[in-house]
Scaffold this motif. Structure first.
Motif, PDB file in Angstrom:
ATOM      1  N   VAL A 173      50.399  40.367  33.817  1.00 10.33           N
ATOM      2  CA  VAL A 173      49.533  39.191  33.903  1.00 10.33           C
ATOM      3  C   VAL A 173      49.148  39.169  35.468  1.00 10.33           C
ATOM      4  N   GLY A 174      49.619  39.373  36.225  1.00 12.22           N
ATOM      5  CA  GLY A 174      49.222  39.391  37.781  1.00 12.22           C
ATOM      6  C   GLY A 174      48.157  40.525  37.906  1.00 12.22           C
ATOM      7  N   VAL A 175      48.500  41.726  37.413  1.00 13.17           N
ATOM      8  CA  VAL A 175      47.422  42.877  37.760  1.00 13.17           C
ATOM      9  C   VAL A 175      45.941  42.390  36.842  1.00 13.17           C
ATOM     10  N   LEU A 176      46.113  41.914  35.752  1.00 12.77           N
ATOM     11  CA  LEU A 176      44.924  41.515  34.830  1.00 12.77           C
ATOM     12  C   LEU A 176      44.449  40.328  35.649  1.00 12.77           C
ATOM     13  N   ALA A 177      45.043  39.178  36.175  1.00 20.76           N
ATOM     14  CA  ALA A 177      44.267  38.430  36.971  1.00 20.76           C
ATOM     15  C   ALA A 177      43.793  38.654  38.204  1.00 20.76           C
ATOM     16  N   SER A 178      44.388  39.611  38.591  1.00 18.53           N
ATOM     17  CA  SER A 178      43.645  40.328  40.022  1.00 18.53           C
ATOM     18  C   SER A 178      42.510  41.039  39.804  1.00 18.53           C
ATOM     19  N   VAL A 179      42.515  41.724  38.828  1.00 18.99           N
ATOM     20  CA  VAL A 179      41.423  42.609  38.370  1.00 18.99           C
ATOM     21  C   VAL A 179      40.080  41.714  37.999  1.00 18.99           C
ATOM     22  N   VAL A 180      40.385  40.674  37.353  1.00 18.75           N
ATOM     23  CA  VAL A 180      39.329  39.720  36.960  1.00 18.75           C
ATOM     24  C   VAL A 180      38.728  39.127  38.200  1.00 18.75           C
ATOM     25  N   ALA A 181      39.656  38.613  38.927  1.00 22.31           N
ATOM     26  CA  ALA A 181      39.355  37.800  40.219  1.00 22.31           C
ATOM     27  C   ALA A 181      38.388  39.042  41.001  1.00 22.31           C
ATOM     28  N   ALA A 182      38.875  39.934  41.509  1.00 27.20           N
ATOM     29  CA  ALA A 182      38.127  41.104  42.200  1.00 27.20           C
ATOM     30  C   ALA A 182      36.988  41.628  41.880  1.00 27.20           C
ATOM     31  N   ALA A 183      36.877  41.621  40.409  1.00 31.09           N
ATOM     32  CA  ALA A 183      35.557  41.832  39.801  1.00 31.09           C
ATOM     33  C   ALA A 183      34.668  40.781  39.822  1.00 31.09           C
ATOM     34  N   ALA A 184      35.078  39.361  39.800  1.00 32.72           N
ATOM     35  CA  ALA A 184      34.236  38.226  40.253  1.00 32.72           C
ATOM     36  C   ALA A 184      33.618  38.225  41.516  1.00 32.72           C
ATOM     37  N   VAL A 185      34.627  38.571  42.497  1.00 35.46           N
ATOM     38  CA  VAL A 185      34.331  38.672  43.924  1.00 35.46           C
ATOM     39  C   VAL A 185      33.159  39.788  44.208  1.00 35.46           C
ATOM     40  N   ALA A 186      33.615  41.028  43.668  1.00 28.22           N
ATOM     41  CA  ALA A 186      32.732  42.078  43.888  1.00 28.22           C
ATOM     42  C   ALA A 186      31.206  41.881  43.477  1.00 28.22           C
ATOM     43  N   ALA A 187      31.178  41.190  42.147  1.00 25.76           N
ATOM     44  CA  ALA A 187      29.991  40.871  41.451  1.00 25.76           C
ATOM     45  C   ALA A 187      29.037  39.908  42.606  1.00 25.76           C
ATOM     46  N   VAL A 188      29.737  39.141  43.174  1.00 22.12           N
ATOM     47  CA  VAL A 188      29.021  38.061  43.883  1.00 22.12           C
ATOM     48  C   VAL A 188      28.717  38.844  45.183  1.00 22.12           C
ATOM     49  N   VAL A 189      29.550  39.665  45.873  1.00 24.31           N
ATOM     50  CA  VAL A 189      29.217  40.338  47.191  1.00 24.31           C
ATOM     51  C   VAL A 189      27.977  41.337  46.784  1.00 24.31           C
ATOM     52  N   THR A 190      28.227  41.938  45.671  1.00 17.39           N
ATOM     53  CA  THR A 190      27.134  42.939  45.557  1.00 17.39           C
ATOM     54  C   THR A 190      25.791  42.294  45.208  1.00 17.39           C
ATOM     55  N   ARG A 191      26.006  41.492  44.560  1.00 17.41           N
ATOM     56  CA  ARG A 191      24.669  40.625  44.282  1.00 17.41           C
ATOM     57  C   ARG A 191      23.831  40.041  45.605  1.00 17.41           C
ATOM     58  N   ARG A 192      24.766  39.696  46.444  1.00 16.01           N
ATOM     59  CA  ARG A 192      24.150  38.959  47.781  1.00 16.01           C
ATOM     60  C   ARG A 192      23.494  40.363  48.705  1.00 16.01           C
ATOM     61  N   MET A 193      24.352  41.419  48.610  1.00 17.09           N
ATOM     62  CA  MET A 193      23.883  42.748  49.150  1.00 17.09           C
ATOM     63  C   MET A 193      22.634  43.321  48.805  1.00 17.09           C
ATOM     64  N   LEU A 194      22.512  43.131  47.459  1.00 22.64           N
ATOM     65  CA  LEU A 194      21.386  43.977  46.598  1.00 22.64           C
ATOM     66  C   LEU A 194      20.387  43.043  46.662  1.00 22.64           C
ATOM     67  N   ARG A 195      19.975  41.812  46.798  1.00 23.16           N
ATOM     68  CA  ARG A 195      19.089  41.009  46.973  1.00 23.16           C
ATOM     69  C   ARG A 195      17.981  41.390  47.824  1.00 23.16           C
ATOM     70  N   PRO A 196      18.337  41.807  49.082  1.00 26.74           N
ATOM     71  CA  PRO A 196      17.339  42.277  50.034  1.00 26.74           C
ATOM     72  C   PRO A 196      16.639  43.806  49.439  1.00 26.74           C
ATOM     73  N   LEU A 197      17.683  44.550  48.803  1.00 30.58           N
ATOM     74  CA  LEU A 197      16.840  45.768  48.553  1.00 30.58           C
ATOM     75  C   LEU A 197      16.209  45.605  47.105  1.00 30.58           C
TER      76      LEU A 197
END
Length: 371
Positions: free
Chosen positions: A73-97
């Motif tokens: 359960v912990g790994v599944l939760a961490s994967v979901v959370a990390a994916a959400a954080v990565a999506a937000v960070v990636t979106r912020r960094m790709l916006r200028p590009l």
């Protein structure tokens, strides 16, 4: 303080890892005890049904089962959370590009007024600045191209109109085929021929297709000859021509092409200098380079025009004397000099204070200035 892009990428990856690890730890920490207590409670209900060794084995199995369930359960939760954080960070960094990509598509479509706002990251900000500079340069090129077509059309229209008038006059009997009339027709034809030669020379110079025939020559001697040949024109314009080119400067160049450069610089200086002014041509060596400078006391140049005068068909605003001709002479002169591994440069203290144009060429190998 702006954070550099590599550090931001490191922080983003580290942040995703920390979030994932934190979620996994909290999940295991919260779920494992509850699951273990639940399984131990189930075993307590069956305590009378086995030996102590069986009970210990059951406790061990319960612990492993609880831990495995909590980790899953912990790994599944961490994967979901990390994916959400990565999506937000990636979106912020790709916006200028994405903004840069959108701008380049607009530039490719001919909309050069586009402007990319500078991002916070220095590297992406530099990229946005380069794209904006490219857009301005292309807009300026397009403007000059449009102006070029208008200038060429205007330059051709005048002699063609004159030729058309003379021909119609000859047909209608208004003019006779006298030497004077034919001389006027010849002058207009020469004007068209000169324009065609200028355009052809400009094309060859900018495409590095100049037909050069290099020989051993003395740059100072070429300068003296060019100045001497033009001295009657200076006399007619009441402009003093000073020749200070006594130092021998051995070079390996195409004498005709370099003479063309020097003649252009002297002609421009004459056009820029009013009656009573002075034009000085000097020659000297500097290290492994030979230099010939043409200095006038004429109209001068603004700082912004010092480099732009070498652009094809560029004409200094409000300076009609320097605008004589087709406007490509300096462009061709610089192209010829660079084809010899040299250059033509300009400098001026400012408007009304004269200007200096310098031809720089490499000295012949193993030679040094003499005299």
């Amino acid at each position: 303080m702006k954070v550099r892009l590599p550090f931001r990428l490191f922080l983003s990856h580290a942040g995703v890892a920390v979030v994932g690890a934190g979620i996994a730890f909290l999940t295991v920490r919260l779920l494992a005890p509850e699951l273990f207590d639940h399984r131990v409670g189930m075993m307590n209900g069956m305590s009378g049904m086995g030996t102590s060794s069986q009970i210990r084995a059951g406790v061990h199995a319960a612990f492993l089962a609880s831990l495995n369930s909590a980790l899953l359960v912990g790994v599944l939760a961490s994967v979901v959370a990390a994916a959400a954080v990565a999506a937000v960070v990636t979106r912020r960094m790709l916006r200028p590009l994405d903004a840069v990509r959108a701008a380049t598509r607009q530039i490719a479509a001919g909309r050069y007024e586009v402007n990319v706002p500078p991002p916070a990251e220095p590297e992406l900000s530099a990229l946005a600045a380069d794209v904006n500079t490219l857009a301005r340069a292309l807009a300026d090129t397009e403007e000059r191209r449009t102006r070029l077509l208008g200038d060429v059309a205007h330059e051709m229209r005048t002699p063609l109109t004159a030729l058309d008038g003379y021909v119609e006059g000859l047909i209608d009997g208004v003019f006779t085929a006298s030497p004077d009339t034919l001389a006027e027709l010849s002058a207009e034809l020469r004007r068209l021929h000169r324009l065609a030669d200028d355009l052809s020379g400009l094309s060859r110079a900018q495409e590095q297709r100049l037909d050069l025939h290099p020989l051993d020559a003395d740059l100072a001697d070429l300068a003296r000859r060019a100045a001497t040949r033009l001295s009657p024109q200076f006399d007619d314009a009441h402009v003093t021509l000073v020749i200070a080119a006594d130092t021998a400067l051995p070079v390996h160049v195409d004498p005709d092409r370099i003479t063309q450069v020097l003649t252009n610089l002297l002609g421009n200086a004459l056009l820029a200098t009013p009656a009573g002014g002075t034009v000085t041509i000097t020659a000297h060596g500097s290290g492994s380079r030979a230099e010939v400078s043409v200095t006038d006391t004429g109209v001068g140049l603004d700082r912004a025009d010092v480099e732009r005068v070498f652009e094809r068909f560029y004409r200094v605003p409000g300076r009609p004397r320097r605008s004589a001709g087709s406007g490509v002479g300096l462009t061709i002169a610089r192209g010829i000099a660079r084809a010899h591994d040299g250059d033509v440069t300009a400098s001026s203290p400012g408007p009304g204070q004269g200007a200096r144009f310098t031809v720089v060429l490499p000295l012949r190998s193993s030679d040094a200035p003499r005299g």
